[in-house]
Design a protein around this motif. Sequence first.
Motif, short mmCIF file in Angstrom:
data_model
loop_
_atom_site.label_atom_id
_atom_site.label_comp_id
_atom_site.label_asym_id
_atom_site.label_seq_id
_atom_site.Cartn_x
_atom_site.Cartn_y
_atom_site.Cartn_z
N UNK A 158 55.34 40.32 26.20
CA UNK A 158 57.21 40.72 27.06
C UNK A 158 57.45 41.83 26.59
N UNK A 159 57.26 43.46 26.06
CA UNK A 159 56.87 44.29 26.29
C UNK A 159 56.57 44.59 27.83
N UNK A 171 56.26 32.46 31.82
CA UNK A 171 54.48 32.90 31.84
C UNK A 171 53.79 31.43 30.77
N UNK A 172 54.76 31.93 28.97
CA UNK A 172 54.09 31.42 28.28
C UNK A 172 54.49 29.45 28.25
N UNK A 173 55.88 29.70 28.61
CA UNK A 173 56.46 27.99 29.11
C UNK A 173 55.44 27.14 29.42
N UNK A 174 54.65 27.80 30.70
CA UNK A 174 54.24 27.10 31.51
C UNK A 174 51.86 26.76 31.07
N UNK A 175 52.54 28.52 30.31
CA UNK A 175 50.94 28.17 29.30
C UNK A 175 50.95 26.82 28.20
N UNK A 176 52.46 26.89 27.47
CA UNK A 176 51.97 25.86 26.63
C UNK A 176 51.58 24.54 26.82
N UNK A 177 51.98 24.36 28.04
CA UNK A 177 51.67 22.75 28.90
C UNK A 177 50.58 23.37 29.70
N UNK A 178 49.73 23.74 28.66
CA UNK A 178 48.39 23.33 28.86
C UNK A 178 47.98 24.12 30.74
N UNK A 179 48.83 24.87 31.42
CA UNK A 179 48.92 24.89 32.87
C UNK A 179 48.49 26.36 32.52
N UNK A 228 54.64 36.01 42.03
CA UNK A 228 53.28 35.84 41.71
C UNK A 228 52.60 35.96 40.51
N UNK A 229 52.55 35.40 39.56
CA UNK A 229 51.89 36.13 38.29
C UNK A 229 50.51 35.76 38.29
N UNK A 230 50.07 36.52 37.88
CA UNK A 230 48.12 37.13 37.35
C UNK A 230 49.03 37.94 35.77
N UNK A 231 47.89 36.68 35.22
CA UNK A 231 47.44 36.51 33.41
C UNK A 231 46.37 37.90 33.68
N UNK A 232 46.12 38.90 32.61
CA UNK A 232 45.10 39.82 32.47
C UNK A 232 45.00 39.14 31.17
N UNK A 233 44.24 38.49 30.31
CA UNK A 233 44.06 38.62 29.17
C UNK A 233 45.59 39.33 28.48
N UNK A 234 45.78 39.93 27.61
CA UNK A 234 47.23 41.20 27.05
C UNK A 234 47.85 40.59 27.97
N UNK A 235 47.42 41.00 29.25
CA UNK A 235 48.25 41.83 30.37
C UNK A 235 48.48 40.87 31.66
N UNK A 236 50.26 41.01 31.50
CA UNK A 236 51.03 39.96 32.60
C UNK A 236 50.99 41.04 33.63
N UNK A 237 50.75 40.58 35.32
CA UNK A 237 51.72 40.94 36.72
C UNK A 237 52.35 40.22 37.08
N UNK A 238 53.42 41.05 37.80
CA UNK A 238 54.15 39.80 38.67
C UNK A 238 54.58 40.73 39.15
N UNK A 239 54.77 39.81 40.49
CA UNK A 239 55.07 40.33 42.29
C UNK A 239 56.34 39.63 42.18
N UNK A 240 57.67 40.17 42.63
CA UNK A 240 58.64 39.38 43.19
C UNK A 240 59.39 39.93 44.61
N UNK A 241 58.63 38.81 45.72
CA UNK A 241 58.66 39.43 46.74
C UNK A 241 59.32 38.86 48.10
N UNK A 242 60.22 39.29 48.39
CA UNK A 242 60.77 38.82 50.37
C UNK A 242 60.30 39.41 51.34
N UNK A 243 58.78 39.93 50.80
CA UNK A 243 58.38 40.04 52.19
C UNK A 243 57.34 38.96 52.95
N UNK A 244 57.25 37.84 52.77
CA UNK A 244 57.02 36.95 54.25
C UNK A 244 54.89 37.24 53.54
N UNK A 245 54.85 37.85 52.83
CA UNK A 245 53.36 38.19 52.54
C UNK A 245 52.33 37.38 52.05
N UNK A 246 51.24 36.58 52.70
CA UNK A 246 50.57 35.60 52.27
C UNK A 246 50.49 36.01 50.46
#
Lengths: 200, 547
Positions: free
Chosen positions: B159-160, B183-191, B204-222
Motif C-alpha cells: 500500500x505504499x 485489491x487485496x480484499x478481492x484477492x483474498x476471495x480468490x479472485x 482499472x487495476x493491474x497487478x504486476x507482482x508486488x507492484x499495483x497500478x491503478x487508473x481512475x478515469x472519467x475519459x470514457x476510454x475503453x
Amino acid sequence: MASSGNKNINAKLVLLGDVGAGKSSLVLRFVKGQFVEFQESTIGAAFFSQTVAVNDATVKFEIWDTAGQERYHSLAPMYYRGAAAAIIVYDISNQASFDRAKKWVQELQAQGNPNMVMALAGNKSDLLDARKVESEEAQTYAQENGLFFLETSAKTAANVNEIFYEIAKRLPRLQQTPNPSGMVLVDRPAERANTASCCS
Amino acid sequence: MSSRSPTTTLDDEEEALEEEAESPVQLNAINGSFSEEIVAEGDDDFVEDQHFESNSKAESSGVNEEISYTWRNVPEIDEVERPLSPGSSGYAGEMGSTSGGDEINDDDEDNSDIREVEFDGVSGSQSQWVSGKRHADEDDASVSWRKRKKHFFILSHSGKPIYSRYGDEHKLAGFSATLQAIISFVENGGDRVNLVRAGKHQVVFLVKGPIYLVCISCTEEPYESLKGQLELLHGQMILILTKSVNRCFEKNPKFDMTSLLGGTDAVFSSLIHSFSWNPATFLHAYSCLPLACATRQAAASILQDVAGSGVLFALLMCKHKVISLVSAQKASLHPDDILLLSNFIMSSESFRTSESFSPICLPRYNPMAFLYAYVHYFDIDTYLILLTTSSDAFYHLKDCRIRIESVLLNSNVLSEVQRSLVDGGMHIEDLLVEPTSRAGAVSSHLGQPRPGVSAPGRMADGFVGGIGGPAGLWHFIYRSIYLDQYVSSEFSSPINSLRQQKRLYRAYQKLYSSMHDKGIGPHKTQFRRDENYGRSFLFYPVALRMN
C-alpha cells in the motif's frame, strides 16, 4: 587512467556525489561556461571532454558526470574504474550531501585506483546564508583523507576552473613527464583518420 | 450517415483505420455521391457498447486472461462535452498540424472547470510541457485533485505509494492504502479485480507482482485502452529499474520505492501525456519519419555496419519517429520498447547536454537485465541510440557514433530529416491533388525500415481511386501488422482544433479496441457516429486480408 603522449595527457575524471549537489552544473560551467538554475537530473552518466593547459603540458580530461540518484549507485564502479581523478561533490547547504560525499570517499579508497587524485568540492558556495557544512570541517576531513578541498560555485564560477587545474597539476604522470620534446598536436589527427575511414 | 465502400480505399492492405468527418451540411452532399447509406440515428454508442473482455490482441495479451469485472449497469454515454469557450481553453490556435502532436499540450483535462489545468496547455513546446510532476501540492482532500479526469497511481503491495500523476505521493499514503485494500480484499476471495465502474468513472487495476497500478478515469476510454496504458506505465518503470526491483519487496515488503525512481517524474508524466496523442500507445506499432528511399538507405547502411560490431540495436530517431532501426542477430525490438525508450530519452533533458551512457532495460526484450544505452543528439530533434550488453563499450560506441555522424552529414541525412520534419507527414490534400508525386514518398516511407519486407505504393494507389473529392477522406491511420508500423495523415483543415483532434484520437482508440474485441472480430466493418459541435464523424475501420 592517465596516459601521457609526450606532454599530452588523457585523464579520466569522474564526478560523484549526492543528488542535487551540483555535479552536472560544475561540469557544464567548466566545459561550456554555462549555468542553469534548474539543472535536470542526470540519467546514468554523461560524458564530456575538456582540455586544459597546465604549465607546459596539455591535459585532456575525459569527464564522467554520474547520476546521483540512488538507483545508479551500484553502477558507479563502471564509471570510476580506471579513473585518474575524482571530484566528490557536496552541497554546502545540505549536511546529508556531505555525509554522502564521505561515503563516496570511502568507496573510492576501498575500490578505486590508489594513485587517484581526489578532490572534495563544497559546491553552492554562493549560498552563504544557507550554509550547513562549515568549510573548516570539510577542510579537516579532506586533510585527514588525503584529498584536496575547495569550495566552489557553479553559479558564480568561483573556483570551478581552479579545481580542475589543480587536479591537472597533481596528476602523477604529469609530474614524472620527461623533458618536453618538440611540438605535439592534440588528438585531432586521430579523429580525422577515423572520420575519413568511415566514408567508404 | 454515409459510407464509402471500403474496397475503394485500401486495396490489398492488411488492416486499416480511417475515418471521415464532416458537418451535417456536408454530410448530405456526400450522401449523394456515394452509394451506401447507413442510418444510425441515436446510435452513438454503437461501437463503444461492446463488452470488454480480455484483449485478444496478440501483443498485449498472453499476460493475463482474467475475467474482468464489468459493472455496466449504467449505459455508456458518449463523452459528454462541457461547454467550451475557445478563448479560455488554452488550446485554441496553438496547434499546427502534426500527427505527432508534440504540441498537443493537454490531454485528458478538457475540463474547463479547472483553469490551472488548462494553463498547462498554453505552453507551446514540449520542453515547457514536460516539467515533471504537476500540482504536487494537491492531495486527495483537494477539490482540484478530485476533479482531475484521469489519475494514475503506482503503489506497492503493502500500500505504499510509488507514483501518482497528481499530488505528492507521500500525502497520498492513505489513498494508496485504500486502493491496496480493495485489491487485496478481492484477492483474498480468490479472485482478481480488474475494473470498477462508478458512474462515469472507471477504476482499472493491474497487478504486476508486488507492484499495483491503478487508473481512475472519467475519459470514457475503453477498459482495454486504460489497461494497456497501465501496462505501458509498468513497462516504463521496468525500463528504468528492471524487474529485479521485485526482489527488494521480497526482502522487505515495506520497501519504499519512491527514492529509486527519483528524478523520473517527467518520464512518467510525458508517457501519460502521450496516451492522449500518440497512437503508438494503443496500436502497439511505431511510426517512421517520411524520407526518400535513398536517404533512409544511407542511414540504414551505416547503422547496419555498426550493428555488426557488438551493438545489439541501433536506432536513429527524430522525436518519436523512427528514421532507421537495425538490430544485430535475430533480435527484434518490440514497438512498445521503442515507445518507452524514446519517451524516456526525450523526456530526460540530461541526454541533450552531452553524450550519455546509461543502463536501461527493454521490458519486452528482457525485463530482468540492463542493457547499456549510448545516446547522442545530433541536433535538437534527431538522436542516436546504440544499445549494447557490454558495460565497457562506451568508447567503442562513441567511435561508432563518430562514424555514423560523418556518414549522415556527408549524405545529407540530417538536413533531409529536418526538411521532412518541417514538411510534416502525409497530407490528405496532397494525396488527392498529386497522387503520383506523393506515392513515392509513401512507399519509401513504408518500405524501408525493415529490409526485405516491402509495402509498395498500393496504399497511395488506393487513395487515388477511392476518394470522391477533397471532402471525402479527412484523416486516416493505417497499421501494418507485418511491419509493426503505422502511418497516419496529418490533421488537415476540418480537424483544426486540438479538441477535435483529441476526440478523433479517442475515437480511433475506441475503434481499435472494439475491432480487437472477440465479440466483433477483426473483419467487420464498423460505423460510428459521433456528434459534437454540430459535427459528425464517421469512422471506417477496414480490415482487409491479403491472400
